[in-house]
Design an enzyme around this catalytic site. Structure first.
Site, PDB file in Angstrom:
ATOM      1  N   ASP A  86       0.850  -1.197   0.000  1.00  0.00           N
ATOM      2  CA  ASP A  86       0.000   0.000   0.000  1.00  0.00           C
ATOM      3  C   ASP A  86       0.891   1.254   0.000  1.00  0.00           C
ATOM      4  O   ASP A  86       1.821   1.346   0.811  1.00  0.00           O
ATOM      5  CB  ASP A  86      -0.875  -0.046   1.268  1.00  0.00           C
ATOM      6  CG  ASP A  86      -1.970   0.992   1.271  1.00  0.00           C
ATOM      7  OD1 ASP A  86      -2.433   1.387   0.190  1.00  0.00           O
ATOM      8  OD2 ASP A  86      -2.389   1.395   2.383  1.00  0.00           O
ATOM      9  N   ASP A 108       2.856   5.129  -5.309  1.00  0.00           N
ATOM     10  CA  ASP A 108       2.115   6.370  -5.090  1.00  0.00           C
ATOM     11  C   ASP A 108       3.030   7.559  -5.348  1.00  0.00           C
ATOM     12  O   ASP A 108       3.777   7.988  -4.471  1.00  0.00           O
ATOM     13  CB  ASP A 108       1.556   6.413  -3.661  1.00  0.00           C
ATOM     14  CG  ASP A 108       0.757   7.686  -3.404  1.00  0.00           C
ATOM     15  OD1 ASP A 108       0.647   8.515  -4.334  1.00  0.00           O
ATOM     16  OD2 ASP A 108       0.255   7.852  -2.283  1.00  0.00           O
ATOM     17  N   HIS A 216      -9.311   5.030  -1.976  1.00  0.00           N
ATOM     18  CA  HIS A 216      -8.561   5.078  -0.715  1.00  0.00           C
ATOM     19  C   HIS A 216      -9.366   5.898   0.291  1.00  0.00           C
ATOM     20  O   HIS A 216     -10.305   6.608  -0.076  1.00  0.00           O
ATOM     21  CB  HIS A 216      -7.198   5.750  -0.926  1.00  0.00           C
ATOM     22  CG  HIS A 216      -6.194   4.844  -1.558  1.00  0.00           C
ATOM     23  ND1 HIS A 216      -5.070   4.416  -0.888  1.00  0.00           N
ATOM     24  CD2 HIS A 216      -6.154   4.252  -2.778  1.00  0.00           C
ATOM     25  CE1 HIS A 216      -4.377   3.620  -1.688  1.00  0.00           C
ATOM     26  NE2 HIS A 216      -5.006   3.508  -2.840  1.00  0.00           N
ATOM     27  N   GLY A 217      -8.958   5.844   1.537  1.00  0.00           N
ATOM     28  CA  GLY A 217      -9.612   6.671   2.557  1.00  0.00           C
ATOM     29  C   GLY A 217     -11.100   6.389   2.637  1.00  0.00           C
ATOM     30  O   GLY A 217     -11.902   7.298   2.843  1.00  0.00           O
ATOM     31  N   ALA A 218     -11.448   5.112   2.500  1.00  0.00           N
ATOM     32  CA  ALA A 218     -12.866   4.767   2.327  1.00  0.00           C
ATOM     33  C   ALA A 218     -13.491   4.122   3.560  1.00  0.00           C
ATOM     34  O   ALA A 218     -14.555   3.513   3.468  1.00  0.00           O
ATOM     35  CB  ALA A 218     -13.009   3.842   1.117  1.00  0.00           C
ATOM     36  N   ASP A 261      -8.349   0.818   6.402  1.00  0.00           N
ATOM     37  CA  ASP A 261      -7.373   0.699   7.481  1.00  0.00           C
ATOM     38  C   ASP A 261      -8.003   1.201   8.783  1.00  0.00           C
ATOM     39  O   ASP A 261      -8.032   0.501   9.797  1.00  0.00           O
ATOM     40  CB  ASP A 261      -6.111   1.502   7.142  1.00  0.00           C
ATOM     41  CG  ASP A 261      -5.004   1.290   8.150  1.00  0.00           C
ATOM     42  OD1 ASP A 261      -5.166   0.445   9.055  1.00  0.00           O
ATOM     43  OD2 ASP A 261      -3.968   1.966   8.070  1.00  0.00           O
ATOM     44  N   THR A 262      -8.538   2.418   8.756  1.00  0.00           N
ATOM     45  CA  THR A 262      -9.085   3.042   9.965  1.00  0.00           C
ATOM     46  C   THR A 262     -10.146   2.170  10.637  1.00  0.00           C
ATOM     47  O   THR A 262     -10.145   2.010  11.868  1.00  0.00           O
ATOM     48  CB  THR A 262      -9.671   4.423   9.600  1.00  0.00           C
ATOM     49  OG1 THR A 262      -8.593   5.240   9.111  1.00  0.00           O
ATOM     50  CG2 THR A 262     -10.302   5.091  10.794  1.00  0.00           C
TER      51      THR A 262
HETATM   52  O1  G3H Z   1      -3.196   4.788   3.721  1.00  0.00           O
HETATM   53  C1  G3H Z   1      -2.396   4.623   4.609  1.00  0.00           C
HETATM   54  C2  G3H Z   1      -2.605   3.660   5.694  1.00  0.00           C
HETATM   55  O2  G3H Z   1      -3.580   4.096   6.596  1.00  0.00           O
HETATM   56  C3  G3H Z   1      -1.296   3.258   6.318  1.00  0.00           C
HETATM   57  O3  G3H Z   1      -0.975   3.849   7.531  1.00  0.00           O
HETATM   58  O4  G3H Z   1       1.534   4.037   7.370  1.00  0.00           O
HETATM   59  O5  G3H Z   1       0.353   4.134   9.585  1.00  0.00           O
HETATM   60  O6  G3H Z   1       0.503   1.985   8.341  1.00  0.00           O
HETATM   61  P1  G3H Z   1       0.444   3.498   8.247  1.00  0.00           P
HETATM   62  P1  13P Z   2      -8.901   4.743   5.731  1.00  0.00           P
HETATM   63  O1  13P Z   2      -8.024   5.566   6.580  1.00  0.00           O
HETATM   64  O2  13P Z   2     -10.179   5.452   5.365  1.00  0.00           O
HETATM   65  O3  13P Z   2      -9.185   3.392   6.293  1.00  0.00           O
HETATM   66  O4  13P Z   2      -8.133   4.500   4.319  1.00  0.00           O
HETATM   67  C1  13P Z   2      -7.124   3.533   4.251  1.00  0.00           C
HETATM   68  C2  13P Z   2      -6.344   3.575   2.986  1.00  0.00           C
HETATM   69  O5  13P Z   2      -6.663   4.258   2.037  1.00  0.00           O
HETATM   70  C3  13P Z   2      -5.133   2.756   2.934  1.00  0.00           C
HETATM   71  O6  13P Z   2      -4.431   2.932   1.744  1.00  0.00           O
HETATM   72 ZN    ZN Z   3      -4.549   4.963   1.048  1.00  0.00          ZN
END
Ligand code: G3H
Ligand code: 13P
Ligand code: ZN
Length: 310
Positions: A86, A108, A216-218, A261-262
């Protein structure tokens, strides 16, 4: 060669999702429990999932542990899995992950200008293609915090539909992450759930046709999950996510991979906090981690159902 021959490349399952007008869940993992929770949900629901590691997770786990855990998951799983990098920030980390046997990677370079993004992405595509590894890239800027760069809501740059077409043509990528109003983390929007620009998504789709798009960010940042965290001592404020109805509309309009992720973090945190609070004399850490694992399975199931329901 992939770390386990039961892994599949990202494009294999994304193309299928695109045809079905459903989306594949791409869950960030950080340890054995997060992998197990997601894979148990995928097996119970009978759909493939993408397990994705950020560069910070790779640093945290190390390639050796990471590969062993994912390989074990692939052996145990009844459904095909993808191991994805990712937000790869450089050619070097993408190459390293390909060499280590990931089946999918993201480069990215979205913070660069269009031409530089094309050059950096193309370099990764050329290498990945030699090994059958699929490549995701990003065009546009997500509002919020991306890597260490803070992008304010007003400066969020949505993906330009014409550029999206040109970018795909020039780079040969397998999937494209677009910016249509989402942002990373638990504080999306400004005091309200952010509204996705489905209009921009439709215009992108019109230009590019049947091509897998990534959101992303979903995360949904469900209020019931946040409430559990806060009831047991956390202090999460101003939390907002993407609504299920927006996500469903996005899927109907061409989003085939949804990054989460969140929601995984919040589920894990809340259930562990609750378990610690309710078992004050317990020193068997596995009890807390098992609660965390169950909560991740539940959140993943909730999402997989939504991503595949019409
Ligand atoms: O999109 C990014 C992810 O939330 C990754 O977060 O670098 O803290 O593992 P992290
Ligand atoms: P969230 O923070 O909305 O879960 O997005 C995660 C993400 O885009 C990881 O690449
Ligand atoms: Zn992301």
């Amino acid at each position: 060669m992939f770390i386990n021959n039961k892994l599949v490349s990202g494009s294999e399952i994304l193309r299928e999702a695109l045809l079905k007008k459903s989306a594949i869940g791409a869950f960030n993992f950080i340890n054995m429990e997060t992998v197990q929770g997601v894979v148990e949900a995928a097996n119970e629901f009978g759909v493939s999932v993408i397990l994705q590691a950020s560069e910070s997770t790779i640093k945290y786990m190390g390639f050796s542990y990471l590969k062993s855990i994912i390989s074990a998951a692939a052996d145990e799983s009844k459904v095909p899995l993808v191991l994805h990098l990712d937000h790869g920030s450089s050619f070097e980390i993408c190459k390293k992950c390909i060499d280590e046997g990931f089946s999918s990677i993201m480069i990215d370079a979205s913070s660069l200008n269009f031409d530089e993004n094309v050059i950096k992405t193309k370099e990764v595509v050329n290498y990945a293609k030699l090994f059958g590894v699929s490549v995701e890239a990003e065009l546009g800027t997500l509002a919020g915090i991306e890597d260490e760069v803070e992008v304010s809501m007003t400066n969020a740059i949505y993906t330009d539909p014409d550029e999206a077409f040109e970018f795909i043509e020039k780079t040969g990528i397998d999937s494209l992450a677009i910016a249509i109003g989402t942002s990373h983390g638990p504080n999306k929007g400004k005091g309200a759930n952010p509204k996705l620009s489905i209009d921009i998504l439709k215009r992108i789709k019109q230009k590019i046709g049947d091509f897998p798009l990534v959101l992303h960010g979903a995360s949904s940042v469900y209020s019931d999950e946040v409430e559990i965290c806060n009831r047991y001592g956390a202090n999460l404020k101003d939390t907002f996510g993407i609504t299920d109805s927006d996500l469903k509309e996005a899927i109907q309009n061409g989003i085939s991979k949804i990054n989460v992720d969140t929601d995984v973090r919040i589920a894990f945190l809340g259930s562990i906090r609750q378990s610690i609070e309710e078992n004050k004399s317990n020193i068997d850490i596995r009890k807390y981690l098992a609660a965390g694992k169950r909560s991740i399975k539940n959140i993943a199931l909730r999402k997989l159902k939504m991503y595949t329901s019409h």
